[in-house]
Write a protein that holds these residues in place. Structure first.
Motif, PDB file in Angstrom:
ATOM      1  N   ALA A  16     -10.140 -12.354  -6.936  1.00 43.86           N
ATOM      2  CA  ALA A  16      -8.874 -12.891  -7.449  1.00 43.86           C
ATOM      3  C   ALA A  16      -7.740 -11.885  -7.268  1.00 43.86           C
ATOM      4  N   LEU A  17      -8.035 -10.614  -7.486  1.00 42.42           N
ATOM      5  CA  LEU A  17      -7.016  -9.580  -7.329  1.00 42.42           C
ATOM      6  C   LEU A  17      -6.586  -9.452  -5.875  1.00 42.42           C
ATOM      7  N   ILE A  18      -7.524  -9.508  -4.966  1.00 41.84           N
ATOM      8  CA  ILE A  18      -7.188  -9.440  -3.543  1.00 41.84           C
ATOM      9  C   ILE A  18      -6.353 -10.648  -3.125  1.00 41.84           C
ATOM     10  N   ALA A  19      -6.764 -11.834  -3.550  1.00 40.73           N
ATOM     11  CA  ALA A  19      -6.029 -13.051  -3.169  1.00 40.73           C
ATOM     12  C   ALA A  19      -4.593 -13.019  -3.677  1.00 40.73           C
ATOM     13  N   SER A  20      -4.405 -12.644  -4.926  1.00 46.24           N
ATOM     14  CA  SER A  20      -3.050 -12.623  -5.472  1.00 46.24           C
ATOM     15  C   SER A  20      -2.219 -11.485  -4.875  1.00 46.24           C
ATOM     16  N   SER A  21      -2.837 -10.349  -4.626  1.00 50.44           N
ATOM     17  CA  SER A  21      -2.073  -9.219  -4.104  1.00 50.44           C
ATOM     18  C   SER A  21      -1.657  -9.431  -2.656  1.00 50.44           C
ATOM     19  N   VAL A  22      -2.422 -10.182  -1.890  1.00 44.53           N
ATOM     20  CA  VAL A  22      -2.007 -10.510  -0.527  1.00 44.53           C
ATOM     21  C   VAL A  22      -0.740 -11.369  -0.584  1.00 44.53           C
ATOM     22  N   LEU A  23      -0.684 -12.297  -1.527  1.00 37.45           N
ATOM     23  CA  LEU A  23       0.526 -13.099  -1.703  1.00 37.45           C
ATOM     24  C   LEU A  23       1.707 -12.213  -2.079  1.00 37.45           C
ATOM     25  N   TRP A  24       1.494 -11.255  -2.988  1.00 42.98           N
ATOM     26  CA  TRP A  24       2.568 -10.335  -3.375  1.00 42.98           C
ATOM     27  C   TRP A  24       3.090  -9.586  -2.157  1.00 42.98           C
ATOM     28  N   ALA A  25       2.180  -9.073  -1.358  1.00 44.60           N
ATOM     29  CA  ALA A  25       2.575  -8.291  -0.187  1.00 44.60           C
ATOM     30  C   ALA A  25       3.347  -9.150   0.815  1.00 44.60           C
ATOM     31  N   VAL A  32       6.216 -14.805   3.381  1.00 44.20           N
ATOM     32  CA  VAL A  32       6.018 -16.009   2.573  1.00 44.20           C
ATOM     33  C   VAL A  32       7.207 -16.112   1.627  1.00 44.20           C
ATOM     34  N   LEU A  33       7.966 -17.166   1.747  1.00 41.79           N
ATOM     35  CA  LEU A  33       9.161 -17.355   0.920  1.00 41.79           C
ATOM     36  C   LEU A  33       8.935 -18.465  -0.096  1.00 41.79           C
ATOM     37  N   TRP A  34       7.793 -18.428  -0.729  1.00 34.91           N
ATOM     38  CA  TRP A  34       7.416 -19.426  -1.714  1.00 34.91           C
ATOM     39  C   TRP A  34       6.917 -18.714  -2.954  1.00 34.91           C
ATOM     40  N   PRO A  35       7.234 -19.139  -4.111  1.00 34.67           N
ATOM     41  CA  PRO A  35       8.246 -20.138  -4.469  1.00 34.67           C
ATOM     42  C   PRO A  35       9.652 -19.591  -4.223  1.00 34.67           C
ATOM     43  N   GLU A  45       9.085  -3.081  -2.372  1.00 33.24           N
ATOM     44  CA  GLU A  45       8.179  -2.470  -3.349  1.00 33.24           C
ATOM     45  C   GLU A  45       7.023  -3.403  -3.688  1.00 33.24           C
ATOM     46  N   TRP A  46       7.241  -4.722  -3.599  1.00 32.60           N
ATOM     47  CA  TRP A  46       6.157  -5.653  -3.882  1.00 32.60           C
ATOM     48  C   TRP A  46       5.111  -5.663  -2.773  1.00 32.60           C
ATOM     49  N   ALA A  47       5.510  -5.314  -1.562  1.00 29.74           N
ATOM     50  CA  ALA A  47       4.524  -5.149  -0.490  1.00 29.74           C
ATOM     51  C   ALA A  47       3.623  -3.963  -0.800  1.00 29.74           C
ATOM     52  N   LEU A  48       4.220  -2.890  -1.315  1.00 32.28           N
ATOM     53  CA  LEU A  48       3.443  -1.714  -1.705  1.00 32.28           C
ATOM     54  C   LEU A  48       2.529  -2.032  -2.885  1.00 32.28           C
ATOM     55  N   TYR A  49       3.073  -2.695  -3.903  1.00 34.32           N
ATOM     56  CA  TYR A  49       2.255  -3.066  -5.065  1.00 34.32           C
ATOM     57  C   TYR A  49       1.081  -3.966  -4.638  1.00 34.32           C
ATOM     58  N   GLY A  50       1.345  -4.871  -3.713  1.00 38.63           N
ATOM     59  CA  GLY A  50       0.283  -5.747  -3.223  1.00 38.63           C
ATOM     60  C   GLY A  50      -0.803  -4.989  -2.504  1.00 38.63           C
ATOM     61  N   ALA A  51      -0.404  -4.011  -1.696  1.00 36.82           N
ATOM     62  CA  ALA A  51      -1.391  -3.204  -0.976  1.00 36.82           C
ATOM     63  C   ALA A  51      -2.246  -2.392  -1.943  1.00 36.82           C
ATOM     64  N   ILE A  52      -1.613  -1.817  -2.956  1.00 35.36           N
ATOM     65  CA  ILE A  52      -2.355  -1.031  -3.941  1.00 35.36           C
ATOM     66  C   ILE A  52      -3.314  -1.922  -4.728  1.00 35.36           C
ATOM     67  N   ALA A  53      -2.826  -3.074  -5.177  1.00 33.59           N
ATOM     68  CA  ALA A  53      -3.677  -3.988  -5.945  1.00 33.59           C
ATOM     69  C   ALA A  53      -4.831  -4.512  -5.090  1.00 33.59           C
ATOM     70  N   SER A  54      -4.581  -4.743  -3.817  1.00 34.64           N
ATOM     71  CA  SER A  54      -5.644  -5.202  -2.922  1.00 34.64           C
ATOM     72  C   SER A  54      -6.724  -4.133  -2.763  1.00 34.64           C
ATOM     73  N   ALA A  55      -6.301  -2.882  -2.673  1.00 37.34           N
ATOM     74  CA  ALA A  55      -7.272  -1.781  -2.580  1.00 37.34           C
ATOM     75  C   ALA A  55      -8.114  -1.692  -3.851  1.00 37.34           C
ATOM     76  N   ILE A  56      -7.493  -1.896  -5.005  1.00 36.77           N
ATOM     77  CA  ILE A  56      -8.233  -1.883  -6.270  1.00 36.77           C
ATOM     78  C   ILE A  56      -9.221  -3.045  -6.313  1.00 36.77           C
ATOM     79  N   GLY A  57      -8.801  -4.218  -5.849  1.00 32.57           N
ATOM     80  CA  GLY A  57      -9.720  -5.356  -5.773  1.00 32.57           C
ATOM     81  C   GLY A  57     -10.889  -5.076  -4.850  1.00 32.57           C
TER      82      GLY A  57
END
Length: 69
Positions: A16-25, A32-35, A45-57
């Motif tokens: 779940a963390l990987i799936a959501s963080s890929v969307l963040w990135a 992805v311009l949704w929503p 910065e959200w691309a960075l946060y997504g990469a970090i969260a994906s690594a944690i997942g």
């Protein structure tokens, strides 16, 4: 039974963390311009946060696969 439940929980949380963080990135990179009203769109910065969260997942998944049955 306890270890298999822990393993299942780690797998679910990691996936779940990987799936959501890929969307963040992807939102952070402006791919992805949704929503349309998301505050994360085209904010690097959200691309960075997504990469970090994906690594944690990914770490959660690695730990889950190392837990013995």
């Amino acid at each position: 039974m306890g270890r298999s439940l822990i393993r299942l929980a780690l797998q679910a949380i990691g996936a779940a963390l990987i799936a959501s963080s890929v969307l963040w990135a992807l939102q952070g990179l402006g791919i992805v311009l949704w929503p349309a009203d998301s505050f994360m769109l085209s904010k690097r910065e959200w691309a960075l946060y997504g990469a970090i969260a994906s690594a944690i997942g990914g770490l959660f998944l690695m730990i889950a696969f190392r837990v013995r049955r």
